[in-house]
Scaffold this motif. Structure first.
Motif, PDB file in Angstrom:
ATOM      1  N   ALA A 290       0.819  -1.213   0.000  1.00 33.99           N
ATOM      2  CA  ALA A 290       0.000   0.000   0.000  1.00 33.99           C
ATOM      3  C   ALA A 290       0.854   1.266   0.000  1.00 33.99           C
ATOM      4  O   ALA A 290       0.346   2.354  -0.296  1.00 33.99           O
ATOM      5  CB  ALA A 290      -0.934   0.002   1.210  1.00 33.99           C
ATOM      6  N   ALA A 291       2.146   1.139   0.333  1.00 35.39           N
ATOM      7  CA  ALA A 291       3.015   2.316   0.430  1.00 35.39           C
ATOM      8  C   ALA A 291       3.376   2.826  -0.959  1.00 35.39           C
ATOM      9  O   ALA A 291       3.561   2.055  -1.900  1.00 35.39           O
ATOM     10  CB  ALA A 291       4.274   1.969   1.219  1.00 35.39           C
ATOM     11  N   GLU A 292       3.491   4.136  -1.076  1.00 37.49           N
ATOM     12  CA  GLU A 292       3.870   4.758  -2.344  1.00 37.49           C
ATOM     13  C   GLU A 292       5.341   5.134  -2.306  1.00 37.49           C
ATOM     14  O   GLU A 292       5.818   5.711  -1.328  1.00 37.49           O
ATOM     15  CB  GLU A 292       3.008   5.994  -2.607  1.00 37.49           C
ATOM     16  N   ALA A 293       6.045   4.806  -3.369  1.00 37.52           N
ATOM     17  CA  ALA A 293       7.471   5.121  -3.470  1.00 37.52           C
ATOM     18  C   ALA A 293       7.853   5.175  -4.933  1.00 37.52           C
ATOM     19  O   ALA A 293       7.251   4.500  -5.780  1.00 37.52           O
ATOM     20  CB  ALA A 293       8.317   4.079  -2.735  1.00 37.52           C
ATOM     21  N   ASP A 294       8.853   5.980  -5.243  1.00 44.78           N
ATOM     22  CA  ASP A 294       9.352   6.075  -6.620  1.00 44.78           C
ATOM     23  C   ASP A 294      10.053   4.778  -7.010  1.00 44.78           C
ATOM     24  O   ASP A 294      10.631   4.082  -6.170  1.00 44.78           O
ATOM     25  CB  ASP A 294      10.329   7.243  -6.755  1.00 44.78           C
ATOM     26  N   ILE A 295       9.988   4.467  -8.290  1.00 46.77           N
ATOM     27  CA  ILE A 295      10.654   3.264  -8.806  1.00 46.77           C
ATOM     28  C   ILE A 295      12.070   3.621  -9.228  1.00 46.77           C
ATOM     29  O   ILE A 295      12.258   4.444 -10.132  1.00 46.77           O
ATOM     30  CB  ILE A 295       9.880   2.677 -10.005  1.00 46.77           C
TER      31      ILE A 295
ATOM     32  N   ALA B   6       9.349   3.222   2.990  1.00 46.23           N
ATOM     33  CA  ALA B   6       8.254   4.171   3.210  1.00 46.23           C
ATOM     34  C   ALA B   6       7.292   3.688   4.288  1.00 46.23           C
ATOM     35  O   ALA B   6       6.737   4.475   5.052  1.00 46.23           O
ATOM     36  CB  ALA B   6       7.497   4.409   1.898  1.00 46.23           C
ATOM     37  N   ALA B   7       7.109   2.357   4.372  1.00 42.66           N
ATOM     38  CA  ALA B   7       6.157   1.804   5.333  1.00 42.66           C
ATOM     39  C   ALA B   7       6.735   1.675   6.735  1.00 42.66           C
ATOM     40  O   ALA B   7       5.989   1.724   7.722  1.00 42.66           O
ATOM     41  CB  ALA B   7       5.663   0.439   4.845  1.00 42.66           C
TER      42      ALA B   7
END
Length: 494
Positions: free
Chosen positions: A346-351, A369-370
């Motif tokens: 569910a965490a958002e992060a850049d690839i 991020a989590a």
């Protein structure tokens, strides 16, 4: 007593009617026909002769227990031939071992239970339920062990318990191990192969077993490395996580096979008992390795490895005590891992776009991020260490770096492969004309192929290699961009 032809046909029809009313038949993309008992997610190939229970056996048992009768082999064969032919016209559906994609963004984990209960991991949590057979079809083999029912609401306790049992040397190693376990629960994300290293007595085999058994159950174990690619692929196809123990040498063929297993490949072979028919085997599986020294690691495999260093434990425990404790806490460990998996997804992060295993790098960024861990930084550092190992074991890479040290930043040099071979060979030989080492490229073509393997490793040291052509010839370009990191601080010592 021998049955007449008139007697055989009714028997075949009775078996066929019973089979179609109690089982669902479908085919996979490679044309294999599977049978699935109504309402149960486990499917078996109808031609299976395995000791895990073939469809022919379950059909015979069902006919007998339901009081329909016992039929001879000819009737059973004719019935199965007809069923197989009819199933080849049905829709294609894949079968899965241990993990599978589901509907609406969910994924599934097979607990290996006889009742078919599995874990459904969805965007808001996870549940224990029996999947709809049209959503997930499980394939079981002798390597499919049973997992305990995971515990709900563990508040991360299981992760702490696992780290206490394993002898990981650093916190960075611990977060990489966690990231790999989360990756193993994803059916579509390629994950690098953990390579457990450390001094003798650090518990590398034990640590490897623990990681494997979280996914494969208490019967999961390590295996000796197969002697050839075909045997390795056979072992990989029968389970989800493949763990190879105590590697002491890695042939180029085995190294290439491992690269294919980690990132995915397809193998085409001639079908048995046919002149020209073939069958396709697609595979991509999590791989785990243990060993102290495997010799020179090829650069393409190094990009797909995840070094996990262990240290010798301060207190020794008996095998019986250790595994008894592990089995007791495994439901909590699995529950905590599932909780964390939901959070990470569910965490958002850049690839990250600069790493070969971009999906795993993205997973590490999501884990950061989590949780606030530094898994991505640890992954980058581990790849940097592997690059050092590759360069240390490759005299050609060292020679290229030595030559590149004399190239002004922001400039490049172009020569044909034969000219580069002459240049690099002369640089290695030096003024005393020492002999070239065993395995040194003998032709421009061989040199070009070696440089293609080394390209990512050298790029990490600020040396870029590219290929091109003019109107009259092809060339290889070696450059040091002005903004790039300089080659390794220490000039290679020959």
């Amino acid at each position: 007593m021998t049955m007449s032809d008139d007697d055989k046909n009714p028997a075949r029809e009775v078996i066929t009617d019973y089979a179609q009313s109690h089982f669902r038949y479908f085919r996979t993309a490679d044309g294999t026909v599977y049978a699935q008992r109504n309402g149960h997610p486990v499917a078996r190939p109808i031609r299976s002769q395995g000791t895990t229970g073939s469809h022919r056996q379950e059909l015979m048992v069902g006919l007998f227990k339901d009081g329909i009768g016992v039929f001879n082999g000819t009737a059973m064969k004719e019935a199965l031939d007809l069923i197989e032919a009819l199933a080849l016209t049905e829709d294609v559906q894949p079968v899965h071992i241990r993990v599978a994609p589901g509907f609406d963004g969910a994924t599934w984990l097979d607990l290996g239970r006889s009742d078919g209960q599995s874990v459904r991991i969805h965007p808001t949590g996870w549940d224990i339920t029996t999947p709809d057979p049209r959503e997930v079809c499980w394939r079981r083999t002798q390597l499919t062990g049973e997992l305990p029912l995971p515990v709900k609401d563990t508040n991360g306790k299981g992760i702490d318990l696992l780290m206490r049992l394993c002898n990981f040397a650093t916190a960075e190693t611990e977060c990489l191990a966690i990231a790999w376990l989360i990756g193993c629960l994803g059916p579509t994300v390629p994950v690098p192969a953990p390579f457990l290293t450390g001094p003798q007595g650090a518990g590398k085999s034990t640590g490897g077993r623990m990681l494997v058994r979280i996914i494969e159950g208490m019967t999961g174990d390590l295996r000796r490395a197969p002697k050839d690619e075909e045997n390795l692929i056979t072992a990989v196809a029968a389970g989800w996580v493949t763990a190879l123990d105590n590697l002491s040498h890695m042939t180029p063929e085995l190294s290439d096979a491992m690269c294919c297993i980690v990132t995915g490949a397809e193998n085409v072979k001639r079908a048995l008992f046919t002149d020209g028919d073939v069958f396709r085997v697609s595979y991509r599986r999590p791989l785990l390795l243990t060993g102290i020294d495997v010799g020179v690691i090829r650069p393409d495999l190094a990009e797909r490895l995840l070094p996990l260093r262990l240290e010798r434990p301060r207190v020794r425990r008996t095998e019986a005590e250790l595994w008894s404790d592990f089995a007791e806490v495994l439901p909590v460990i699995l529950g905590s891992l599932l909780d964390l998996t939901v959070q990470v997804r569910a965490a958002e992060a850049d690839i990250p776009t600069d790493l070969r295993m971009a999906d795993f790098a993205h997973l590490c960024a999501q884990l950061d991020a989590a949780t606030g861990l530094r898994a991505l930084a640890a992954y980058r550092a581990s790849l940097d260490d592997l690059n050092d190992d590759v360069i240390e074991g490759d005299l050609l890479a060292q020679t290229v770096l030595k030559h590149a040290a004399g190239i002004d930043p922001g400039t490049e040099q172009r020569m044909t492969s034969a000219e580069w071979l002459h240049c690099l060979s002369g640089l290695y030989a030096g003024e005393d004309f020492r002999p070239l080492p065993k395995g040194w490229p003998t032709t421009g073509k061989v040199l070009s192929d070696r440089l293609k393997r080394l390209q990512p490793t050298l790029a990490a040291r600020g040396v870029l290699i590219d290929w091109g052509r003019t109107k009259t010839s092809r060339y290889i370009e070696i450059a040091r961009p002005s903004a790039a990191r300089p080659p390794h601080e220490q000039e290679p010592a020959f």
